[in-house]
Motif scaffolding. Sequence first.
Motif: not given
Length: 107
Positions: A40-42, A45, A50, A69, A77-79, A81, A90
């Motif tokens: 999982i990268y975050t 936004t 990443w 977090l 936030y953007d994620f 997977y 994403e």
Amino acid sequence: MNRFLISGLLVAGLLAAPIVSAKSVSFEVANNTGAPMTAIYTGPTGVEEWGDNILEGGIASGETVSITLSDLQGCKYDFRYEFKGKEAFEEFAIDVCVIDGDEYVIK
């Protein structure tokens, strides 16, 4: 000190408290994708790159893991997977302040 000034300072302190406490959020991520989740990268936004993989180990399908977090830069936030045997996907502009303390299901 004047009692009105003291009252004003107390009210200002109470109003600022939620901002200070919003520095980190914690929530459960449930993997309901049918494939093992490997990463999982975050990131906030609007940021192009990443951050680091925040998943320690993997999450089998049907399992849940706790995520925290810290040092938030806003709430959106953007994620990204990543999975074993399944294409990555994403999500963008997730309000992590709203899901704080809850379960977030990935399908």
